[in-house]
Write a protein that holds these residues in place. Structure first.
Motif, mmCIF file in Angstrom:
data_model
loop_
_atom_site.group_PDB
_atom_site.id
_atom_site.type_symbol
_atom_site.label_atom_id
_atom_site.label_comp_id
_atom_site.label_asym_id
_atom_site.label_seq_id
_atom_site.Cartn_x
_atom_site.Cartn_y
_atom_site.Cartn_z
ATOM 1 N N ILE A 42 0.836 -1.209 0.000
ATOM 2 C CA ILE A 42 0.000 0.000 0.000
ATOM 3 C C ILE A 42 0.864 1.250 0.000
ATOM 4 O O ILE A 42 0.620 2.202 -0.753
ATOM 5 C CB ILE A 42 -0.948 -0.009 1.218
ATOM 6 N N TRP A 43 1.909 1.238 0.846
ATOM 7 C CA TRP A 43 2.781 2.410 0.898
ATOM 8 C C TRP A 43 3.519 2.618 -0.423
ATOM 9 O O TRP A 43 3.690 3.755 -0.879
ATOM 10 C CB TRP A 43 3.792 2.267 2.037
ATOM 11 N N ALA A 44 3.949 1.533 -1.055
ATOM 12 C CA ALA A 44 4.663 1.649 -2.331
ATOM 13 C C ALA A 44 3.778 2.303 -3.388
ATOM 14 O O ALA A 44 4.217 3.196 -4.130
ATOM 15 C CB ALA A 44 5.130 0.271 -2.800
ATOM 16 N N LYS A 45 2.517 1.873 -3.455
ATOM 17 C CA LYS A 45 1.590 2.463 -4.423
ATOM 18 C C LYS A 45 1.300 3.927 -4.091
ATOM 19 O O LYS A 45 1.176 4.767 -4.985
ATOM 20 C CB LYS A 45 0.288 1.660 -4.443
ATOM 21 N N THR A 46 1.202 4.216 -2.802
ATOM 22 C CA THR A 46 0.939 5.598 -2.377
ATOM 23 C C THR A 46 2.089 6.512 -2.782
ATOM 24 O O THR A 46 1.876 7.613 -3.309
ATOM 25 C CB THR A 46 0.738 5.655 -0.851
ATOM 26 N N HIS A 47 3.311 6.060 -2.526
ATOM 27 C CA HIS A 47 4.487 6.860 -2.900
ATOM 28 C C HIS A 47 4.533 7.089 -4.412
ATOM 29 O O HIS A 47 4.807 8.205 -4.877
ATOM 30 C CB HIS A 47 5.770 6.152 -2.453
ATOM 31 N N GLU A 48 4.242 6.034 -5.173
ATOM 32 C CA GLU A 48 4.362 6.149 -6.628
ATOM 33 C C GLU A 48 3.324 7.111 -7.206
ATOM 34 O O GLU A 48 3.651 7.969 -8.029
ATOM 35 C CB GLU A 48 4.222 4.775 -7.282
ATOM 36 N N ARG A 49 2.071 6.989 -6.771
ATOM 37 C CA ARG A 49 1.051 7.866 -7.358
ATOM 38 C C ARG A 49 1.274 9.328 -6.958
ATOM 39 O O ARG A 49 1.074 10.240 -7.764
ATOM 40 C CB ARG A 49 -0.351 7.400 -6.975
ATOM 41 N N ASN A 50 1.740 9.560 -5.731
ATOM 42 C CA ASN A 50 1.981 10.945 -5.325
ATOM 43 C C ASN A 50 3.248 11.504 -5.961
ATOM 44 O O ASN A 50 3.315 12.699 -6.268
ATOM 45 C CB ASN A 50 2.056 11.035 -3.801
#
Length: 670
Positions: A42-50
């Motif tokens: 979840i954190w990896a996806k959050t970092h990437e989209r932001n």
């Protein structure tokens, strides 16, 4: 640029900031209820989209935001990997400006048509950056050059972006007080506009080139490693045009070409670091913007670094240069007293006296670099250290968790130090982006030593005031001072000598400096930790209490000091402490290694000694209690008398000998 455009830029910046902020806050809540594996995903996806949201806006707005993105893209040692991968695109060229705009600016600035200025002029730019665009060209005399052309209207955009960045940083500091970057943005607001005058950059380039081409001398001799870098020659400049020598090189992010040409990336970063160490510690004049886009690597062996873009260049005073050198060397030596002295000389003011935490924070900037592949572990370690420091601050200041979050231990942060630390961060990011590890302390140390030792007065050969100027009390003191001058600073760093005869002072001499990297002179009232010198005094106080009937040599210490009677110390007697047979000879050793400044906390050390465990059976072995003796006897004295250590010292020794104000164990009261 009209008001509509200005307002639109500001709205876009703050809209995205709020969007990203609330996205992270929502994810923080969400991951509390999922497994560790899902949490990481979840954190990896959050970092990437932001990261992509940030990238898209930076490309759209250009100007200062591109420069900020370039800086962030180098921080693989602290930022999540998705941000590095996404923002790395900003190290490549931005969309080029129209050729008509470029040629128009050149002709307006130089006052001639293009055909009279250049024999050839490449239509396609070599690179397009946040402030300017660079084209390759040939002059009428055949010299190959690059022409740096400032974007039309960029000055107004940059100045507005600085205002927006300042407002954004203030909002972040309000929302998340532990992330207060106001000192950094304040210094950037002061320095960034200088980049908009290419005459300024041209002069900076000439100065740095001249500085790095000369041999460095210092107090400890020549710096061992010469700086081996290339800097293009300046041909011509105006406010918006810079023409300089063309150098064919490889960009640092072009890993395939670096591999193809056999570039030693570790040596490359080390050489760049040496160049910056020279600029900072020797010249006091350094480029404050060493991001990867400002370097090339020569294609010819030995593949020297090519240094570019000296628009943001900082000049520091001699005193600041020495203070920065002292800060660096005090971190290398773990000398907390010298570090705090360096802070004071720099103008860095702390609201709280926490030397150990200050050392940890300062050492972060000089620690060994980490590769990009180790970034996650590095971020984890930094977060853990931040939590430890917050806990120590909370205990020190008696604050609750909310108050700690809003408490800023720094009262004043000098702008010069901010640019200096920014350079160190960028250099660390450079090594991380190239996936190499270097030891900054080893590389920069000779330059810092050359500066600091060269400025320090080390003995009679360089300073007639090496011996502190105070009256000579006797013939023997005169002979002592002559001997000190004869011995010189090669054998003596610093000393104090005081002697009495028949109640009169016959020697009171101070000489030298307070430390290897602390040039302050030793004075008669300078404080030094003396440790074992006071063992006889402390033991004498125990004997005095025995004479007073407050203690017995055969008495068990735990009967007098109840907390002491744990961890197999129940059988230790008073005489075991006095004759070094208690088995506690190594007690406190680990404590002091972990936190050297803990020795300044009397109550804490008594607590630690009460918790300690003997290594040998009491009375079985006599082993010198090198560190623990003072606190063992000190705790015994306080518990047997019911009074403070200093009170007993004064009653037992100071008053009977009439030496009031002359003898203290611990720091004298102010």
């Amino acid at each position: 640029m009209g008001w509509g455009t200005l307002i639109t830029r500001r709205l876009k910046v703050f809209s995205l900031a709020l969007f990203v902020y609330f996205d992270y806050k929502a994810v923080q809540k969400r991951v509390q209820w999922v497994s560790a594996v899902k949490k990481n995903a979840i954190w990896a996806k959050t970092h990437e989209r932001n990261a992509r949201r940030v990238l898209n806006l930076m490309i759209e707005l250009e100007g200062l935001w591109v420069k900020m993105g370039q800086y962030l893209s180098t921080r693989a040692d602290v930022l999540p990997e998705p941000y590095i991968e996404v923002l790395k695109q900003l190290q490549d060229s931005l969309p080029p400006r129209p050729l008509e705009e470029v040629c128009g600016t050149i002709e307006k600035e130089l006052g001639k048509p293009m055909r009279q200025l250049f024999a050839t002029f490449d239509v396609d730019p070599l690179a397009t950056a946040s402030i300017a665009q660079v084209h390759r060209a040939t002059l009428e005399d055949g010299r190959e050059v690059v022409v740096k052309v400032q974007h039309d209207g960029i000055k107004e955009i940059i100045l507005e972006d600085l205002k927006n960045a300042k407002s954004l940083i203030e909002w972040i500091a309000w929302a998340e007080p532990q992330y207060d970057f106001n000192p950094m943005i304040d210094e950037w607001c002061k320095e960034a506009p200088k980049e908009l005058d290419f005459n300024h950059e041209a002069e900076n380039t000439r100065t740095v080139s001249k500085n790095l081409s000369r041999k460095t001398e210092g107090g400890s001799g020549s710096v061992s490693s010469d700086v081996d870098v290339l800097i293009p020659e300046i041909i011509q400049s105006t406010e918006k045009i810079l023409i300089l020598e063309y150098m064919d090189g490889i960009r640092l992010h072009d890993n395939d070409s670096l591999e193809e040409y056999g570039v030693d990336k570790k040596r490359l970063v080390e050489e760049i670091t040496r160049a910056y160490a020279h600029q900072i510690y020797i010249d006091g004049f350094f480029n404050g913007d060493p991001h990867p886009g400002n370097f090339l690597v020569s294609k010819e062996p030995p593949h020297k670094p090519i240094l570019l873009d000296f628009g943001l260049t900082k000049r520091i005073s001699q005193s600041m240069k020495q203070a920065l050198a002292k800060m660096f060397l005090s971190c290398a030596e773990g000398d907390q007293v010298a570090l705090l002295s360096a802070f004071a000389e720099m103008g860095l003011k702390l609201r709280v006296d926490m030397p150990q935490q200050s050392m940890e924070i300062a050492s972060i900037f000089f620690r060994q670099s980490t590769t990009a592949t180790e970034a996650k572990e590095n971020i984890k370690a930094l977060n853990e250290q931040r939590e430890r420091n917050a806990k120590a601050l909370q205990e020190k200041m008696k604050l609750n968790k909310k108050e700690v979050k809003h408490f800023n231990p720094v009262d004043a942060f000098p702008g010069d130090a901010i640019i200096f630390m920014r350079v160190l961060n960028l250099l660390r990011g450079l090594s991380a982006s190239l996936n190499v590890r270097i030891v900054y302390l080893d590389i920069m140390r000779p330059f810092a030593e050359s500066t600091l030792l060269g400025s320090m007065t080390r003995g009679p050969s360089t300073n007639s005031e090496w011996i502190y100027d105070s009256p000579v009390n006797s013939e023997v003191e005169s002979k002592l001072r002559s001997l000190l001058l004869e011995m010189g600073s090669d054998k003596i760093l610093g000393l104090q000598v005081c002697a009495y005869k028949d109640g009169k002072v016959i020697i009171d001499t101070a000489a030298g400096t307070l430390g290897k990297y602390d040039p302050r002179p030793v004075q008669p009232d300078s404080l030094f930790p003396v440790f074992s010198v006071t063992k006889g005094i402390t033991a004498g106080m125990v004997h005095w209490l025995v004479d007073q009937g407050k203690l017995k040599y055969e008495e068990t210490v735990a009967d007098i000091w109840p907390k002491f009677g744990t961890n197999k110390k129940e059988l230790i007697k008073v005489h075991h402490l006095l004759n070094h047979t208690s088995g506690l000879h190594n007690a406190l050793g680990d404590v002091v290694k972990t936190d050297p400044m803990s020795v300044c906390d009397w109550e804490e050390m008594l607590d630690q000694i009460a918790k300690s465990t003997p290594e040998t059976e009491p009375g079985s072995s006599q082993i010198y209690h090198y560190l623990s003796f003072g606190w063992l006897c000190g705790g015994l004295i306080e518990h047997a008398s019911g009074r403070k250590f200093q009170e007993i010292l004064e009653e037992a020794i100071v008053h009977p000998l009439h030496i009031e104000g002359e003898l203290y164990v611990g720091i004298p009261p102010v």
